[in-house]
Design a protein around this motif. Sequence first.
Motif, short mmCIF file in Angstrom:
data_model
loop_
_atom_site.label_atom_id
_atom_site.label_comp_id
_atom_site.label_asym_id
_atom_site.label_seq_id
_atom_site.Cartn_x
_atom_site.Cartn_y
_atom_site.Cartn_z
N VAL A 51 6.56 2.85 -2.00
CA VAL A 51 5.51 2.99 -3.01
C VAL A 51 5.96 4.00 -4.06
N ARG A 52 5.59 3.75 -5.30
CA ARG A 52 6.03 4.59 -6.41
C ARG A 52 5.43 6.00 -6.33
N ARG A 53 6.21 6.97 -6.75
CA ARG A 53 5.78 8.36 -6.75
C ARG A 53 4.48 8.56 -7.52
N GLU A 54 4.34 7.89 -8.66
CA GLU A 54 3.16 8.11 -9.50
C GLU A 54 1.87 7.70 -8.80
N LEU A 55 1.95 6.73 -7.90
CA LEU A 55 0.74 6.34 -7.17
C LEU A 55 0.34 7.43 -6.18
N TYR A 56 1.31 8.10 -5.58
CA TYR A 56 0.99 9.22 -4.69
C TYR A 56 0.42 10.39 -5.49
N GLU A 57 0.93 10.59 -6.69
CA GLU A 57 0.39 11.65 -7.54
C GLU A 57 -1.05 11.37 -7.91
N VAL A 204 -4.64 -0.10 -8.71
CA VAL A 204 -3.40 -0.64 -8.17
C VAL A 204 -3.27 -2.11 -8.56
N THR A 205 -2.12 -2.45 -9.13
CA THR A 205 -1.79 -3.84 -9.44
C THR A 205 -0.79 -4.34 -8.41
N VAL A 206 -1.07 -5.50 -7.83
CA VAL A 206 -0.16 -6.09 -6.85
C VAL A 206 0.89 -6.91 -7.58
N GLY A 207 2.15 -6.48 -7.44
CA GLY A 207 3.25 -7.18 -8.10
C GLY A 207 3.98 -8.13 -7.16
N LYS A 208 5.24 -8.36 -7.47
CA LYS A 208 6.05 -9.29 -6.68
C LYS A 208 6.41 -8.69 -5.32
N THR A 209 6.64 -9.56 -4.37
CA THR A 209 7.14 -9.15 -3.06
C THR A 209 8.64 -9.43 -2.99
N VAL A 210 9.38 -8.41 -2.59
CA VAL A 210 10.83 -8.56 -2.46
C VAL A 210 11.22 -8.30 -1.01
N THR A 211 12.30 -8.91 -0.59
CA THR A 211 12.80 -8.76 0.78
C THR A 211 14.11 -7.97 0.76
N ARG A 212 14.17 -6.95 1.60
CA ARG A 212 15.36 -6.10 1.66
C ARG A 212 15.80 -5.91 3.10
N GLU A 213 17.10 -5.76 3.27
CA GLU A 213 17.62 -5.43 4.59
C GLU A 213 17.56 -3.93 4.80
N VAL A 214 17.04 -3.52 5.94
CA VAL A 214 16.97 -2.11 6.32
C VAL A 214 17.66 -2.00 7.68
N GLY A 215 18.91 -1.54 7.65
CA GLY A 215 19.70 -1.54 8.88
C GLY A 215 19.94 -2.97 9.32
N ASP A 216 19.57 -3.26 10.55
CA ASP A 216 19.71 -4.62 11.07
C ASP A 216 18.44 -5.45 10.89
N ASP A 217 17.44 -4.87 10.25
CA ASP A 217 16.15 -5.53 10.10
C ASP A 217 15.92 -5.97 8.66
N GLU A 218 14.86 -6.76 8.49
CA GLU A 218 14.48 -7.25 7.19
C GLU A 218 13.01 -6.90 6.94
N PHE A 219 12.75 -6.32 5.77
CA PHE A 219 11.37 -5.94 5.43
C PHE A 219 10.96 -6.59 4.12
N HIS A 220 9.68 -6.92 4.05
CA HIS A 220 9.10 -7.49 2.84
C HIS A 220 8.26 -6.41 2.16
N TYR A 221 8.56 -6.09 0.90
CA TYR A 221 7.89 -5.03 0.16
C TYR A 221 7.14 -5.61 -1.03
N CYS A 222 5.88 -5.25 -1.14
CA CYS A 222 5.11 -5.63 -2.32
C CYS A 222 5.19 -4.50 -3.35
N ASP A 223 5.54 -4.82 -4.56
CA ASP A 223 5.66 -3.82 -5.62
C ASP A 223 4.28 -3.47 -6.15
N LEU A 224 3.76 -2.33 -5.73
CA LEU A 224 2.45 -1.87 -6.19
C LEU A 224 2.64 -1.02 -7.43
N GLN A 225 1.81 -1.25 -8.43
CA GLN A 225 1.94 -0.55 -9.71
C GLN A 225 0.60 0.01 -10.13
#
Length: 225
Positions: A51-57, A204-225
């Motif tokens: 999640v983007r830093r600005e959302l935590y702020e 919060v705007t729900v953006g695209k979901t991207v898939t990334r490899e994290v170690g040996d695993d795969e995670f799906h991340y939604c780009d929140l803006q």
Amino acid sequence: MGEDSMVGAATVLSWSGGKDAAYALFELGTNGVTELLTTISEDGRTGMHRVRRELYEKQADSIGVPIRFVEIPQECVNEVYESRMESVMAAYESHGIERVAFADLYLEDVRNYRENRLAETTIEGWWPLWNRDTDEQIRAFLDAGFRATVAAVDGSVLDASFAGRELDSAFLADLPDSIDPCGENGEFHTFVRDGPIFDSPIPVTVGKTVTREVGDDEFHYCDLQ
């Protein structure tokens, strides 16, 4: 120091921006927490949530509690992480912080790791939600009026369609029986955008979901803006 004796102690809350941390703050009370603490990668996003830093702020501004970001490399080895956290704990000790609260529910290995690291300081660890039934906990979270968006899911147990969804009764009903309703085993991660700890909702705007490899695993991340 027992947990009962720590009531009123100067407290920092380990902050993920997600449901369990938000509920822990709800119970502790915003007046009882000196600061929120989270790690953030050099690319301006948090680790597992992404999640983007600005959302935590914006969360911290609406809550009315300051947030401290500990910056770490995007591909961070444990030695670097521990070194930077040691520096933060030393700063907390010098400012009279007595405890750091964590919203973990039942992961013994995670708790043991945190306790071992804090044992080298004068700061106590505190687990206000420890050992709560996760079915009851997620219902308490929703019943309190919190609203959250699912920011990331573990692709080995959930498909990409779960990312970006509202954390609500429909989401819980769609979870396979093997998935912890609080995602305590890392099955999913959330970003809380509204609830009783906030002065106003976080847009919060729900953006695209991207898939990334994290170690040996795969995670799906939604780009929140």
